[in-house]
Enzyme design. Structure first.
Site, short mmCIF file in Angstrom:
data_model
loop_
_atom_site.label_atom_id
_atom_site.label_comp_id
_atom_site.label_asym_id
_atom_site.label_seq_id
_atom_site.Cartn_x
_atom_site.Cartn_y
_atom_site.Cartn_z
N HIS A 151 10.95 -68.45 -3.04
CA HIS A 151 9.55 -68.75 -3.36
C HIS A 151 9.48 -69.55 -4.66
O HIS A 151 9.38 -68.96 -5.74
CB HIS A 151 8.75 -67.46 -3.50
CG HIS A 151 8.77 -66.60 -2.27
ND1 HIS A 151 9.89 -65.90 -1.88
CD2 HIS A 151 7.80 -66.33 -1.35
CE1 HIS A 151 9.61 -65.22 -0.76
NE2 HIS A 151 8.35 -65.47 -0.43
N PRO A 186 7.41 -55.36 -2.87
CA PRO A 186 6.24 -54.88 -2.14
C PRO A 186 5.01 -54.99 -3.06
O PRO A 186 4.97 -54.36 -4.13
CB PRO A 186 6.59 -53.43 -1.82
CG PRO A 186 8.08 -53.39 -1.82
CD PRO A 186 8.48 -54.35 -2.91
N GLY A 228 -1.94 -61.42 -3.94
CA GLY A 228 -1.46 -60.40 -3.01
C GLY A 228 -1.46 -59.03 -3.64
O GLY A 228 -1.86 -58.03 -3.01
N ASN A 234 -4.15 -68.31 -8.45
CA ASN A 234 -3.85 -69.63 -7.87
C ASN A 234 -4.48 -69.84 -6.49
O ASN A 234 -4.30 -70.89 -5.88
CB ASN A 234 -2.33 -69.86 -7.80
CG ASN A 234 -1.61 -68.89 -6.88
OD1 ASN A 234 -2.14 -68.44 -5.87
ND2 ASN A 234 -0.36 -68.57 -7.22
N HIS A 253 4.47 -71.88 -1.24
CA HIS A 253 4.53 -70.46 -1.62
C HIS A 253 5.89 -69.85 -1.31
O HIS A 253 6.56 -69.34 -2.20
CB HIS A 253 3.44 -69.66 -0.90
CG HIS A 253 3.58 -68.18 -1.05
ND1 HIS A 253 3.12 -67.51 -2.15
CD2 HIS A 253 4.16 -67.24 -0.25
CE1 HIS A 253 3.40 -66.21 -2.02
NE2 HIS A 253 4.02 -66.04 -0.87
N SER A 261 -4.34 -26.15 -5.93
CA SER A 261 -3.63 -25.95 -4.67
C SER A 261 -2.14 -26.21 -4.80
O SER A 261 -1.32 -25.52 -4.17
CB SER A 261 -4.20 -26.88 -3.59
OG SER A 261 -5.55 -26.57 -3.31
N GLU A 317 -2.83 -40.86 -4.52
CA GLU A 317 -1.43 -40.50 -4.29
C GLU A 317 -0.49 -41.69 -4.43
O GLU A 317 0.60 -41.56 -5.00
CB GLU A 317 -1.26 -39.89 -2.89
CG GLU A 317 -1.92 -38.54 -2.69
CD GLU A 317 -3.36 -38.67 -2.20
OE1 GLU A 317 -3.96 -37.64 -1.86
OE2 GLU A 317 -3.86 -39.82 -2.14
N HIS A 332 1.70 -27.13 0.97
CA HIS A 332 1.06 -27.08 2.28
C HIS A 332 1.94 -27.83 3.29
O HIS A 332 1.54 -28.81 3.89
CB HIS A 332 -0.36 -27.65 2.21
CG HIS A 332 -1.29 -26.85 1.34
ND1 HIS A 332 -1.07 -26.70 -0.02
CD2 HIS A 332 -2.41 -26.16 1.62
CE1 HIS A 332 -2.03 -25.94 -0.54
NE2 HIS A 332 -2.85 -25.59 0.44
N HIS A 374 -3.97 -32.28 8.43
CA HIS A 374 -3.27 -31.93 7.19
C HIS A 374 -1.88 -31.36 7.42
O HIS A 374 -1.13 -31.17 6.46
CB HIS A 374 -4.10 -30.91 6.40
CG HIS A 374 -5.30 -31.50 5.73
ND1 HIS A 374 -6.21 -32.30 6.38
CD2 HIS A 374 -5.74 -31.40 4.44
CE1 HIS A 374 -7.17 -32.66 5.53
NE2 HIS A 374 -6.89 -32.14 4.36
N ARG A 431 2.14 -22.79 1.73
CA ARG A 431 0.90 -22.12 1.32
C ARG A 431 1.04 -20.61 1.52
O ARG A 431 0.50 -19.82 0.73
CB ARG A 431 -0.27 -22.65 2.15
CG ARG A 431 -1.60 -22.05 1.78
CD ARG A 431 -2.68 -22.43 2.79
NE ARG A 431 -3.98 -21.94 2.37
CZ ARG A 431 -5.03 -21.83 3.18
NH1 ARG A 431 -4.92 -22.20 4.45
NH2 ARG A 431 -6.18 -21.38 2.75
#
Length: 685
Positions: free
Chosen positions: A29, A118, A159, A188, A264, A386, A418, A468, A480, A527
Site C-alpha cells: 500500500h 486490522p 477505515g 484523505n 491505496h 457479576s 468489550e 458465566h 448469553h 456462576r
C-alpha cells in the site's frame, strides 16, 4: 519553525522508499505513506523522543500506525533513524521471514510498539498505552523526579474511523481525559471501494468533539509543515483532553493516480514510479536511494534521543537513592519478572472447604495477590458485581478532577465496551509496566475476538476474566450461554484457555497466566457453586491436565473441565454402584498447557488400553484430540434454572453414565486400543 530543502528531501525519501518497496514486492500500500510522509517527518523529527539503539527505553514516546497497511511509512522511518533495520531489510518487504512483514508486527521489527493491521485496533492500543503511561506516572513520579513523561501518538485513517472498536476506544479516552494521547487522522477521503462518499460521510471532527477530545484541522497536509508543527505543539499543551488533529492529505501524493482508490492498495506501475522520482528530484533509474543529508538529519535527532535516555538513566539512579522501594519496583517491572514469593499468596483449598462459584474463587485470588503484584490492573466491561473483578480496597483509575478515582488507581471501568477493553489491554500490556486483566461474560469475549487474536499474535500478557461460562448461568438463556466460544479460542495459536473446576485450579490458572509473559489467557468461570475436589492441587493443575480420580481397574476415562468435573465424580460413583463399572476422571483445565507436557506424562493421564469420553457443556469441536467419544452441546442452550437446564441436556451422573457405558461397549473389541494422543500426527508432537 522553518523548513529547508533537506526537510523536503527527507519527506520525498520516505515516499520513494515506500514506492520502491511495494514495487519490488509487487504488493503493498504505497498511497498512505506517500500522503502521510510530511506529518511523519514533522512528528518524528520535531516532537518524538526515542533512542533507536534501545527501542525498549520506557520513557520513549510511543507511536502507533493504526492504519497498518501503510507500514512502509513506519519501516522507512525506523530505517532512517537508525534502528536495526537495514536497507536490505526494506528490499525484502513482504517476503517470507522478512522483518518487514505486510503489516506491523511488534515481535518482528525493532521500533514497532504494537501489532496493527486490522483497522481500529492500533488506535485502541494507543488508548491503552496512554492509560498505562498515566497510571505509571502517577505511581512513580515524585517532586523533582518526573520519570514518566512520554506521549503516545497514533495515525489513523478513514477505515479505522469506521470500525466500531475505535469509537468505543475514543469514547473511553475522552471520558478518561487522556491528555497524553495525540491522534492524527489521515483525512484523505479514500478507502478500498474508492471515495468515502459512498459509505462514510459523517463529520469526524464533531464526533471526536462529542467524545470530549480537543480537535484541530490542518487543511493542507501535503505542504503545510508549519501548520502541522503548530497543531502538534498546541495538542501537547492540552493536558486534560486527548487531542485529534484532522489532517487533510492526498493519498499517493505525486503519483499519476494520486487522490484515487487505485493507489491505496496497489504498487505503482513502473512508468509511474519513474515519473514520481523525477518529480521529486531523484534519479528515475535508481531504487532505494537515501541521500546522505537525509541520514544526517535523522541520525542527529536519534543521537539527541540517546542523550535524553542517558540523562534519564542518571535521573533514575538518583531516584532510586531517594525512593529505594519504588525505584526497585520500577526496575523489576521493566524486566517482566514478578515479585519474589508472590505465588505464596495464592489461595489453597481442601476438599472439606465449602462449594464456591469459580468467579468468586477468582475474586479471592485477586484479593489475595493484589498487594503482592502491584502491576496488576483489573477491570470490567460494566459487570463488576457479576465478574467479581474488584478487590475490596481497590481505587478506580479515573481523572482526579472527577472525584471518583485517581490516576494511580488500579481498577478500570471500561463501560460496555468489550472490544475496546481488549484492544486497550493490549496497549497497556505493551507499555511494559502493568499487567491488565479485564472481565466480562465469556460469551461476550467473542465481541472482542479481534483484540484477543492480536494479543496472541503480538505475545501480550493479557488476562480475560470470563464469567458465566456455560449453560450453568441459567435463566439468561441461549443469548448469553457460550457454546462455540471455547472451541474458537482454543483454536487460536498462543492463547491459553482455562476452565478451572475448583479453587486450586483457579489459583493454578492465575499462576500460569501471570507467569506466562508472552501469552494471553482466558479464564472461564462459573456462576454456580463448585465443590472443592479430591485430588485437586495447584501443582497438578498447572500441568493443564491431570488424573483427578484414579482407579487401576477403570474401564473408561472421563475427561472433563470446569463445572462438569464434579458431575463426572458423581458419575463414577453411579457407574460403580449401579452397574459395577469402574471409571477414572481426568480434569483438563487448560489443553494448551497440557499439550506442552512430555508425551510420557500425557499418556499417563490419557493412557492406551481404555476408551476416553470427554464431558463439557459446550461444542465438542477439538475434543477428538483427547477422547475417543465426546459428550457436549452442539446446539444452543435453554433458559431456566441451571440444574434444570443441565438435566434437560442430560449433563447428570445418569446421563454421563449412559454415554460412558455406550462408549465401553463400542470399543470393547478394539485391540489394542490406542490413546487418542497416539494418533498419527500426534506422534510428531
Amino acid at each position: 519553525m522553518g523548513y529547508s530543502e533537506v526537510d523536503q528531501k527527507c519527506i520525498n525519501t520516505i515516499r520513494l522508499l515506500a514506492v520502491d518497496a511495494t514495487f519490488a514486492a509487487n504488493s503493498g500500500h504505497p498511497g498512505a505513506p506517500m500522503g502521510m510522509a510530511p506529518v511523519a517527518h514533522v512528528l518524528f523529527n520535531k516532537f518524538m523522543t526515542f533512542n533507536p539503539k534501545n527501542p525498549g527505553w520506557v520513557n520513549r514516546d510511543r507511536f502507533v500506525l493504526s492504519n497498518g497497511h501503510g507500514c512502509m511509512l513506519q519501516y522507512a522511518l525506523i530505517h532512517l533513524f537508525g534502528y536495526a533495520l537495514s536497507i536490505d531489510d526494506l528490499k525484502k518487504f513482504r517476503q517470507v521471514d522478512s522483518i518487514c512483514p505486510g503489516h506491523p508486527e511488534a515481535h518482528d521489527t525493532p521500533g514497532i510498539e504494537v501489532t496493527t493491521g486490522p483497522l481500529g485496533q492500533g488506535f485502541s492500543n494507543a488508548v491503552g498505552l496512554a492509560i498505562a503511561q498515566a497510571h505509571t506516572a502517577a505511581v512513580f513520579n515524585k517532586p523533582g523526579f518526573e520519570l514518566i513523561t512520554n506521549h503516545t501518538y497514533t495515525f489513523f485513517g478513514d477505515g479505522c474511523a469506521m470500525e466500531g472498536v475505535s469509537s468505543e476506544a475514543a469514547s473511553m479516552a475522552g471520558h478518561l481525559q487522556l491528555g497524553n494521547l495525540i491522534a492524527i487522522y489521515d483525512d484523505n477521503h479514500i478507502s478500498i471501494d474508492g471515495d468515502t462518499k459512498c459509505a462514510f460521510t459523517e463529520d469526524v471532527s464533531k464526533r471526536f468533539e462529542a467524545y470530549g477530545w480537543h480537535v484541530q484541522w490542518v487543511k493542507d497536509g501535503d505542504h503545510d509543515l508549519e501548520g502541522i508543527e503548530k497543531a502538534i505543539a498546541e495538542a501537547k499543551k492540552v493536558t486534560d483532553k486527548p487531542s485529534m488533529i484532522r489532517l487533510t492529505t492526498t493519498i499517493g501524493f505525486g503519483s499519476k493516480l494520486q487522490g484515487t482508490g487505485g493507489v491505496h492498495g496497489n504498487p505503482l506501475k513502473e512508468e509511474d514510479c519513474k515519473q514520481v522520482k523525477e518529480k521529486f528530484g531523484f534519479d528515475p533509474n535508481q531504487s532505494f536511494v537515501v541521500p546522505q543529508e537525509v541520514y544526517d538529519m535523522y541520525h542527529k535527532h536519534a543521537s539527541e534521543g540517546a542523550a535524553a535516555e542517558q540523562e534519564w538513566n542518571q535521573l533514575l539512579e538518583k531516584y532510586c537513592g531517594e525512593h529505594k522501594d519504588l525505584g526497585a519496583d520500577l526496575k523489576r517491572r521493566l524486566t517482566g519478572k514478578l515479585p519474589e514469593g508472590w505465588q505464596n499468596k495464592l489461595p489453597v483449598y481442601k476438599p472439606s472447604d465449602k462449594a464456591i462459584a469459580s468467579r468468586k474463587l477468582s475474586e479471592a485470588v485477586l484479593e489475595a495477590i493484589h498487594e503482592a503484584v502491584p502491576e496488576l490492573m483489573s477491570g470490567s466491561a460494566d459487570l463488576t458485581g457479576s465478574n467479581n473483578t474488584r478487590w475490596k480496597d481497590a481505587v478506580d483509575f479515573q481523572p482526579p478532577n472527577t472525584g471518583i478515582g485517581e490516576w494511580s488507581g488500579r481498577y478500570m471501568r471500561y463501560g460496555v465496551r468489550e472490544h475496546a477493553m481488549g484492544a486497550a489491554m493490549n496497549g497497556m500490556a505493551a507499555y511494559g509496566t502493568v499487567i491488565p486483566a479485564g472481565g466480562t461474560f465469556l460469551n461476550f469475549v467473542s465481541y472482542a475476538a479481534g483484540a484477543v487474536r492480536l494479543s496472541a499474535l503480538s505475545h501480550q500478557r493479557v488476562i480475560w476474566i470470563a464469567t458465566h461460562d456455560s449453560i450453568g448461568l441459567g435463566e439468561d438463556g441461549p443469548t448469553h450461554q457460550p457454546i462455540e466460544t471455547l472451541a474458537h479460542f482454543r483454536a487460536l495459536p498462543n492463547c491459553m484457555v482455562w476452565r478451572p473446576a475448583d479453587g486450586n485450579e483457579t489459583s493454578a490458572a492465575y499462576y500460569v497466566a501471570l507467569t506466562s509473559t508472552q501469552t494471553p489467557s482466558i479464564i472461564a468461570l462459573t456462576r454456580q457453586n463448585l465443590p472443592q475436589l479430591e485430588g485437586s492441587t495447584i501443582e497438578n493443575a498447572i500441568k493443564g491436565g491431570y488424573v483427578a480420580l484414579e482407579n487401576k481397574e477403570a474401564k473408561i476415562t472421563l475427561v472433563s473441565t470446569g463445572s462438569e468435573v464434579s458431575i463426572c465424580y458423581e458419575a463414577v460413583k453411579y457407574l460403580d454402584e449401579k452397574h459395577g463399572v469402574k471409571a477414572r476422571v481426568v480434569s483438563m483445565p487448560c489443553v494448551e498447557v497440557f499439550d506442552t507436557q512430555s508425551k510420557e506424562y500425557r499418556l499417563s493421564v490419557i493412557p492406551d488400553g481404555i476408551p476416553a469420553l470427554s464431558v463439557e457443556v459446550m461444542s465438542t469441536l477439538g475434543w477428538e484430540k483427547y477422547s475417543h467419544e465426546q459428550f457436549g452441546l452442539n446446539r444452543f442452550g435453554a433458559s431456566g434454572p441451571y440444574k434444570e437446564v443441565y438435566a434437560k441436556f442430560e449433563f447428570t451422573p445418569e446421563g454421563i453414565s449412559k454415554r460412558a457405558q455406550a462408549t465401553i461397549e463400542f470399543y470393547k473389541d478394539v485391540k489394542p486400543l490406542r490413546s487418542p494422543l497416539n494418533r498419527a500426527f500426534q506422534q510428531l508432537i
